[in-house]
Design a protein around this motif. Sequence first.
Motif, mmCIF file in Angstrom:
data_model
loop_
_atom_site.group_PDB
_atom_site.id
_atom_site.type_symbol
_atom_site.label_atom_id
_atom_site.label_comp_id
_atom_site.label_asym_id
_atom_site.label_seq_id
_atom_site.Cartn_x
_atom_site.Cartn_y
_atom_site.Cartn_z
ATOM 1 N N ILE A 132 0.461 22.098 9.130
ATOM 2 C CA ILE A 132 0.421 20.853 8.373
ATOM 3 C C ILE A 132 -0.772 20.934 7.429
ATOM 4 C CG2 ILE A 132 -0.983 19.644 10.113
ATOM 5 C CD1 ILE A 132 0.477 17.073 9.396
ATOM 6 N N SER A 133 -0.570 20.510 6.190
ATOM 7 C CA SER A 133 -1.662 20.562 5.207
ATOM 8 C C SER A 133 -2.641 19.420 5.440
ATOM 9 C CB SER A 133 -1.075 20.458 3.794
ATOM 10 O OG SER A 133 -0.520 19.160 3.595
ATOM 11 N N ILE A 134 -3.816 19.537 4.856
ATOM 12 C CA ILE A 134 -4.789 18.448 4.937
ATOM 13 C C ILE A 134 -4.197 17.181 4.321
ATOM 14 C CG2 ILE A 134 -7.024 17.634 4.076
ATOM 15 C CD1 ILE A 134 -7.992 20.553 4.304
ATOM 16 N N THR A 135 -3.467 17.338 3.215
ATOM 17 C CA THR A 135 -2.827 16.184 2.572
ATOM 18 C C THR A 135 -1.930 15.442 3.544
ATOM 19 O OG1 THR A 135 -2.883 17.210 0.380
ATOM 20 C CG2 THR A 135 -1.257 15.463 0.728
ATOM 21 N N HIS A 136 -1.086 16.165 4.261
ATOM 22 C CA HIS A 136 -0.137 15.501 5.157
ATOM 23 C C HIS A 136 -0.785 15.093 6.482
ATOM 24 C CE1 HIS A 136 2.705 17.579 2.338
ATOM 25 N NE2 HIS A 136 3.112 16.330 2.307
ATOM 26 N N PHE A 137 -1.859 15.765 6.853
ATOM 27 C CA PHE A 137 -2.624 15.315 8.015
ATOM 28 C C PHE A 137 -3.251 13.951 7.709
ATOM 29 C CE2 PHE A 137 -6.404 14.991 10.663
ATOM 30 C CZ PHE A 137 -5.929 15.391 11.916
ATOM 31 N N THR A 138 -3.787 13.780 6.501
ATOM 32 C CA THR A 138 -4.380 12.489 6.159
ATOM 33 C C THR A 138 -3.322 11.417 5.940
ATOM 34 O OG1 THR A 138 -4.566 13.120 3.819
ATOM 35 C CG2 THR A 138 -6.483 13.500 5.219
ATOM 36 N N ASP A 139 -2.075 11.812 5.664
ATOM 37 C CA ASP A 139 -0.981 10.837 5.677
ATOM 38 C C ASP A 139 -0.849 10.225 7.064
ATOM 39 O OD1 ASP A 139 -0.416 11.255 3.029
ATOM 40 O OD2 ASP A 139 1.410 12.413 3.365
ATOM 41 N N VAL A 140 -0.863 11.076 8.070
ATOM 42 C CA VAL A 140 -0.804 10.594 9.451
ATOM 43 C C VAL A 140 -2.027 9.736 9.756
ATOM 44 C CG1 VAL A 140 -0.762 11.275 11.883
ATOM 45 C CG2 VAL A 140 0.494 12.630 10.178
ATOM 46 N N LEU A 141 -3.180 10.206 9.320
ATOM 47 C CA LEU A 141 -4.443 9.535 9.621
ATOM 48 C C LEU A 141 -4.468 8.105 9.088
ATOM 49 C CD1 LEU A 141 -7.299 9.760 10.789
ATOM 50 C CD2 LEU A 141 -8.023 10.800 8.616
ATOM 51 N N ARG A 142 -3.956 7.893 7.876
ATOM 52 C CA ARG A 142 -4.014 6.536 7.301
ATOM 53 C C ARG A 142 -3.206 5.541 8.129
ATOM 54 N NH1 ARG A 142 -1.969 7.861 1.496
ATOM 55 N NH2 ARG A 142 -3.029 9.772 2.139
ATOM 56 N N TRP A 153 -6.077 0.920 2.914
ATOM 57 C CA TRP A 153 -6.240 2.342 2.609
ATOM 58 C C TRP A 153 -6.029 2.541 1.118
ATOM 59 C CZ3 TRP A 153 -7.154 6.987 5.349
ATOM 60 C CH2 TRP A 153 -6.974 8.147 4.597
ATOM 61 N N LEU A 154 -7.015 3.166 0.467
ATOM 62 C CA LEU A 154 -6.897 3.507 -0.944
ATOM 63 C C LEU A 154 -7.131 5.002 -1.106
ATOM 64 C CD1 LEU A 154 -8.898 0.570 -2.590
ATOM 65 C CD2 LEU A 154 -6.416 0.823 -2.432
ATOM 66 N N ASP A 155 -6.182 5.678 -1.723
ATOM 67 C CA ASP A 155 -6.352 7.108 -1.989
ATOM 68 C C ASP A 155 -7.539 7.342 -2.915
ATOM 69 O OD1 ASP A 155 -4.425 8.154 -0.377
ATOM 70 O OD2 ASP A 155 -3.013 8.665 -1.974
ATOM 71 N N SER A 156 -7.994 8.580 -2.934
ATOM 72 C CA SER A 156 -9.207 8.920 -3.678
ATOM 73 C C SER A 156 -9.006 8.932 -5.189
ATOM 74 C CB SER A 156 -9.722 10.286 -3.223
ATOM 75 O OG SER A 156 -8.736 11.283 -3.440
ATOM 76 N N ALA A 157 -7.779 8.756 -5.666
ATOM 77 C CA ALA A 157 -7.520 8.687 -7.105
ATOM 78 C C ALA A 157 -6.999 7.312 -7.518
ATOM 79 C CB ALA A 157 -6.531 9.768 -7.520
ATOM 80 N N ILE A 158 -7.338 6.292 -6.733
ATOM 81 C CA ILE A 158 -7.006 4.916 -7.082
ATOM 82 C C ILE A 158 -8.249 4.248 -7.662
ATOM 83 C CG2 ILE A 158 -6.256 2.670 -6.229
ATOM 84 C CD1 ILE A 158 -4.053 4.800 -6.222
ATOM 85 N N ARG A 188 9.019 0.563 -4.851
ATOM 86 C CA ARG A 188 8.899 -0.539 -3.887
ATOM 87 C C ARG A 188 7.611 -0.450 -3.081
ATOM 88 N NH1 ARG A 188 14.471 0.639 -1.000
ATOM 89 N NH2 ARG A 188 13.679 2.732 -1.516
ATOM 90 N N TRP A 189 7.027 0.708 -2.985
ATOM 91 C CA TRP A 189 5.756 0.898 -2.270
ATOM 92 C C TRP A 189 5.025 2.095 -2.856
ATOM 93 C CZ3 TRP A 189 10.525 1.861 0.088
ATOM 94 C CH2 TRP A 189 10.824 3.209 0.300
ATOM 95 N N THR A 190 3.733 2.209 -2.502
ATOM 96 C CA THR A 190 2.902 3.323 -2.945
ATOM 97 C C THR A 190 2.116 3.822 -1.742
ATOM 98 O OG1 THR A 190 2.681 2.307 -5.130
ATOM 99 C CG2 THR A 190 1.125 4.061 -4.572
ATOM 100 N N GLY A 191 2.318 5.052 -1.358
ATOM 101 C CA GLY A 191 1.664 5.590 -0.172
ATOM 102 C C GLY A 191 0.152 5.643 -0.271
ATOM 103 N N GLY A 192 -0.372 5.645 -1.489
ATOM 104 C CA GLY A 192 -1.814 5.701 -1.685
ATOM 105 C C GLY A 192 -2.488 4.345 -1.694
ATOM 106 N N VAL A 193 -1.678 3.293 -1.601
ATOM 107 C CA VAL A 193 -2.203 1.919 -1.540
ATOM 108 C C VAL A 193 -1.470 1.201 -0.416
ATOM 109 C CG1 VAL A 193 -2.533 -0.270 -2.747
ATOM 110 C CG2 VAL A 193 -2.647 1.887 -4.029
ATOM 111 N N LEU A 194 -2.128 1.087 0.726
ATOM 112 C CA LEU A 194 -1.518 0.451 1.894
ATOM 113 C C LEU A 194 -2.534 -0.472 2.544
ATOM 114 C CD1 LEU A 194 0.083 3.657 3.466
ATOM 115 C CD2 LEU A 194 1.356 1.810 2.355
ATOM 116 N N ALA A 195 -2.085 -1.671 2.877
ATOM 117 C CA ALA A 195 -2.964 -2.610 3.572
ATOM 118 C C ALA A 195 -2.147 -3.345 4.627
ATOM 119 C CB ALA A 195 -3.577 -3.607 2.595
ATOM 120 N N SER A 196 -2.784 -3.615 5.762
ATOM 121 C CA SER A 196 -2.062 -4.318 6.817
ATOM 122 C C SER A 196 -3.034 -4.906 7.827
ATOM 123 C CB SER A 196 -1.102 -3.362 7.549
ATOM 124 O OG SER A 196 -1.817 -2.504 8.426
#
Length: 306
Positions: A132-142, A153-158, A188-196
């Motif tokens: 698993i790449s670091i990118t997809h590991f941090t997908d799980v992490l968020r 959660w805000l991605d580093s390019a937001i 409908r959604w953006t994986g780099g911008v998530l709040a809950s």
Amino acid sequence: MVKKIISSLNAFGLFTTLQIFLFPCINMGLFKINKKSYRSAVRHFVKKAISKTVEKYKNKSSYDESYISDISPIWFCWWQGEKNMPDIARLCYKELEKNKGSHSIIFICKDNYQKYVQLPAIFEERLRLNQISITHFTDVLRFALLREHGGIWLDSAILVLNPLKLKNLSFYTNKNIPKDDLYISNYRWTGGVLASSKNVAIINFVYDSYIEYWTKYKMIIDFMLMDYIIDIAYEEIPQIKKEIDDVPFSNEDFYTLKSIFNQKCDIILIEQIKKTSNLLSLNRRLKYSIYNEEKHLTYYGYFLEK
């Protein structure tokens, strides 16, 4: 493409490889993917891969959800650490600090994430073995962080232009009016911008889906696995469809500067964007300059110097 097919054969077997990578090519010429057929095949595979999670959430009838707090943390991650951030991530972090409002910022990296969440061992193993790449590991992490703590959660390019105001929502994401078929999310959604808040169905579902998927497989079927999982949830689970549908449209100009951030800065355009959007999406893979070839200040230069 050939290397990807060979890797797929090793990870998923002949039938899945034929279904996802070769059958869609028949009418498009060798190694040219028919996007519609490809996406349909990947979606079918992912739905089967997470079938137990889908059934689990289909049968769940009640959810104890609260609203996102005005003081919930903002999660910002650069895996290699703050000192190793590239220029665009450093700029986004600086603007986030200016516009965090009443929220605190928690910087996440490889050295401290375990302080906030304990992931199942399977993810650590997949990362250690480069499955698993670091990118997809941090997908799980968020999703793990939001599931356990809630927050934003805000991605580093937001790029944050104004403080976020998330009123009377248990779930928030950037959502725009659909304009093309570029994204599986259909805007409908953006994986780099998530709040809950805690215990939100969509966050729990994606996290549990990742566990089911990565327990079964040692390779990601598609780079956009997150979007396929959410798309399946939207179609299959009424509560999650409601959570996404309840998110208002926002950030009308979310993508406006993404492809022109290195071009001559137009101050009038920036002021217009600030009226329509609190967040902008940038491209962290590009190299940015303060001035363009004609020595004009770029958009990057404007935000860096202001």
